[in-house]
Design a protein around this motif. Structure first.
Motif, PDB file in Angstrom:
ATOM      1  N   ASP A 104      -5.566   9.664  -9.827  1.00  0.00           N
ATOM      2  CA  ASP A 104      -4.739   9.128  -8.752  1.00  0.00           C
ATOM      3  C   ASP A 104      -5.359   7.855  -8.177  1.00  0.00           C
ATOM      4  O   ASP A 104      -4.655   6.872  -7.901  1.00  0.00           O
ATOM      5  N   ASP A 110      -4.899   5.030 -10.762  1.00  0.00           N
ATOM      6  CA  ASP A 110      -3.507   4.584 -10.815  1.00  0.00           C
ATOM      7  C   ASP A 110      -3.153   3.773  -9.569  1.00  0.00           C
ATOM      8  O   ASP A 110      -2.485   2.731  -9.656  1.00  0.00           O
ATOM      9  N   THR A 111      -3.625   4.221  -8.407  1.00  0.00           N
ATOM     10  CA  THR A 111      -3.350   3.490  -7.168  1.00  0.00           C
ATOM     11  C   THR A 111      -4.053   2.140  -7.175  1.00  0.00           C
ATOM     12  O   THR A 111      -3.482   1.131  -6.715  1.00  0.00           O
ATOM     13  N   SER A 140       3.874   5.231  -9.245  1.00  0.00           N
ATOM     14  CA  SER A 140       2.914   4.921 -10.297  1.00  0.00           C
ATOM     15  C   SER A 140       2.805   3.413 -10.484  1.00  0.00           C
ATOM     16  O   SER A 140       3.649   2.643 -10.016  1.00  0.00           O
ATOM     17  N   TYR A 141       1.768   3.022 -11.189  1.00  0.00           N
ATOM     18  CA  TYR A 141       1.583   1.600 -11.485  1.00  0.00           C
ATOM     19  C   TYR A 141       2.805   1.011 -12.164  1.00  0.00           C
ATOM     20  O   TYR A 141       3.311  -0.053 -11.763  1.00  0.00           O
ATOM     21  N   ALA A 150       2.114   1.677  -3.564  1.00  0.00           N
ATOM     22  CA  ALA A 150       1.056   2.185  -4.442  1.00  0.00           C
ATOM     23  C   ALA A 150       0.748   3.652  -4.172  1.00  0.00           C
ATOM     24  O   ALA A 150       0.375   4.398  -5.089  1.00  0.00           O
ATOM     25  N   ALA A 151       0.905   4.079  -2.926  1.00  0.00           N
ATOM     26  CA  ALA A 151       0.617   5.470  -2.576  1.00  0.00           C
ATOM     27  C   ALA A 151       1.696   6.425  -3.067  1.00  0.00           C
ATOM     28  O   ALA A 151       1.420   7.596  -3.335  1.00  0.00           O
ATOM     29  N   THR A 207      -6.899   1.731   1.545  1.00  0.00           N
ATOM     30  CA  THR A 207      -6.127   2.728   0.798  1.00  0.00           C
ATOM     31  C   THR A 207      -6.993   3.438  -0.236  1.00  0.00           C
ATOM     32  O   THR A 207      -6.949   4.674  -0.369  1.00  0.00           O
ATOM     33  N   THR A 224       0.831  -1.206   0.000  1.00  0.00           N
ATOM     34  CA  THR A 224       0.000   0.000   0.000  1.00  0.00           C
ATOM     35  C   THR A 224       0.866   1.258   0.000  1.00  0.00           C
ATOM     36  O   THR A 224       0.496   2.270  -0.610  1.00  0.00           O
ATOM     37  N   ARG A 264      -6.150  -3.020   0.719  1.00  0.00           N
ATOM     38  CA  ARG A 264      -6.346  -2.381  -0.586  1.00  0.00           C
ATOM     39  C   ARG A 264      -7.581  -1.494  -0.558  1.00  0.00           C
ATOM     40  O   ARG A 264      -7.582  -0.378  -1.098  1.00  0.00           O
TER      41      ARG A 264
END
Length: 420
Positions: free
Chosen positions: A224, A227-228, A103-104, A99-100, A322, A96, A319
């Motif tokens: 955002d 993407d997250t 980027s992917y 991911a925060a 977040t 997490t 997940r």
């Protein structure tokens, strides 16, 4: 535990060494006594540590054995994802947090290579995009996104003459081009689908995927969140589709075929399609003005309430936690968020179930004017990278090792020939 890994993971404890080799701890010390493995005593403590590179070299020479598991639960050694107590980790780093902050594409590179490459982007080759779009364009209009993605994978494979080269760098090159090709092959919602790659398309994968999911223009918080979501969903240990992907890789199927195997399993309602069920439920909650009658209808029909609970987490899916935090920054997501919380509160009166990532994806899709299958599309695009990561691991293992023996329960032979 008194033994600890040292030097940033370069040294392993006895337990870690045994797990990596697939043997008992006593066997590790047998390797030491035979001169096949060297060890160092833990300063001021009990036990020994072992050089990770030396352990890996021994594993390659002797062949890794499968870790013992609970009856009926096969175990596969993997260094990709660890799921702990309401947290999960990509190569030891909190997923997490990755991911925060990244980027992917950056998180994917970390999972594939163990290196972070700030600003990396994936590019779709024009030839592959053209082939994939033509194949997808020939499908009937009622086909869903997973149908389109499966066809796009086959078309992209046909356009790649190097697909049978299973060397690590070639597989990674194919994967970096396949993921954006899948996005490019999907039709734009309410827009014209060009025949080749778009020269002015946005750099980030999330920005390119957004118009494939909804006709609404995106704002920065929405992008955002998307993407997250992509980064959070890359891998989640040995989910059903990932196991299918590893079985394909065990047979030395090329990476496109590995992804096709994963997509085939993902479409099940208990896996990738689960977010669509949660989407429809949230839409109905908004339409009827509350969760109580909707939840009651699900329970009356003997159906579980979508978007709640996860077998791997006692509390809230990290997940989902977040994503909910990011969705709170999107004003238009307010009603869908309130509906999701109403569902959780209503069911919590009797059963303490927590929200999972499917419910969070449903909030994003409902709030953004996306169709019910949008969450499945996001899941499929994202998880393609995870399947590739597992394929890379499996290519290093003994071929065809995932071949269980059948337990025959039919008539005992010999039986007479059936009558004509």
């Amino acid at each position: 535990m008194t033994e600890r890994s040292e030097a940033n993971g370069q040294r392993l404890t006895t337990r870690e060494t045994a797990e990596r080799l697939g043997v008992k701890p006593e066997t590790v010390y047998a390797y030491v006594s035979r001169g096949q493995l060297s060890s160092s005593r833990v300063p001021g403590g009990r036990g020994s540590t072992f050089d990770a590179a030396e352990v890996d070299a021994l594993a390659r020479r002797t062949g890794r054995r499968e870790t013992a598991s609970a009856p009926g639960e096969p175990a596969v050694r993997t260094g990709i994802t660890l799921i702990g107590a309401d947290r999960y980790y990509f190569r030891g780093v909190d997923a997490t947090e990755l991911a925060a902050r990244h980027s992917y594409e950056e998180v994917v590179e970390w999972l594939w290579t163990g290196r972070l490459r700030p600003g990396i982007g994936f590019t779709a080759p024009a030839q592959a995009v053209t082939a994939a779009r033509r194949a997808v364009g020939a499908l009937p209009g009622h086909c869903g996104s997973t149908d389109r993605l499966r066809v796009a994978v086959v078309a992209a494979a046909a356009a790649d003459p190097l697909r049978f080269d299973l060397s690590r760098e070639t597989v990674l090159g194919s994967a970096r081009s396949l993921i954006p090709t899948l996005v490019a092959a999907l039709p734009t919602v309410g827009g014209h689908q060009p025949g080749t790659a778009d020269p002015a398309e946005p750099a980030g994968l999330a920005a390119r995927l957004w118009p494939k999911l909804t006709a609404r223009l995106p704002d920065e918080p929405s992008l955002d969140a998307l993407d997250t979501a992509l980064a959070l969903l890359i891998d989640h240990d040995l989910a059903a589709s990932t196991l299918a992907a590893r079985v394909a890789a065990s047979a030395r199927a090329h990476p496109y075929a590995v992804v096709s195997a994963g997509l085939g399993v993902l479409e099940g309602p208990l896996h990738g399609a689960a977010s669509g069920l949660a989407h429809r439920m949230l839409a109905e909650v908004l339409e009827r003005g509350g969760a109580a009658p909707v939840v009651a209808d699900h329970l009356r029909a003997g159906r579980r309430v979508p978007g709640l609970g996860h077998r791997l987490y006692q509390g809230e899916d990290p997940r989902a936690h977040t994503l909910f935090g990011l969705l709170e920054r999107i004003p238009q997501a307010g009603p869908a968020l309130a509906a999701a919380r109403d569902v959780v509160a209503t069911t919590a009166r009797d059963v303490p179930l927590h929200a999972n990532v499917d419910l969070a994806l449903a909030v994003l899709s409902v709030a953004s004017g996306m169709p019910a299958e949008a969450g499945e599309t996001v899941f499929a695009i994202s998880r393609t990278a995870g399947w590739i990561a597992h394929a890379l691991e499996e290519y290093e293992e003994r071929p065809l090792r995932m071949r269980p023996s059948g337990h025959y329960t039919g008539p005992r032979p010999p039986q007479p020939l059936p009558p004509l």
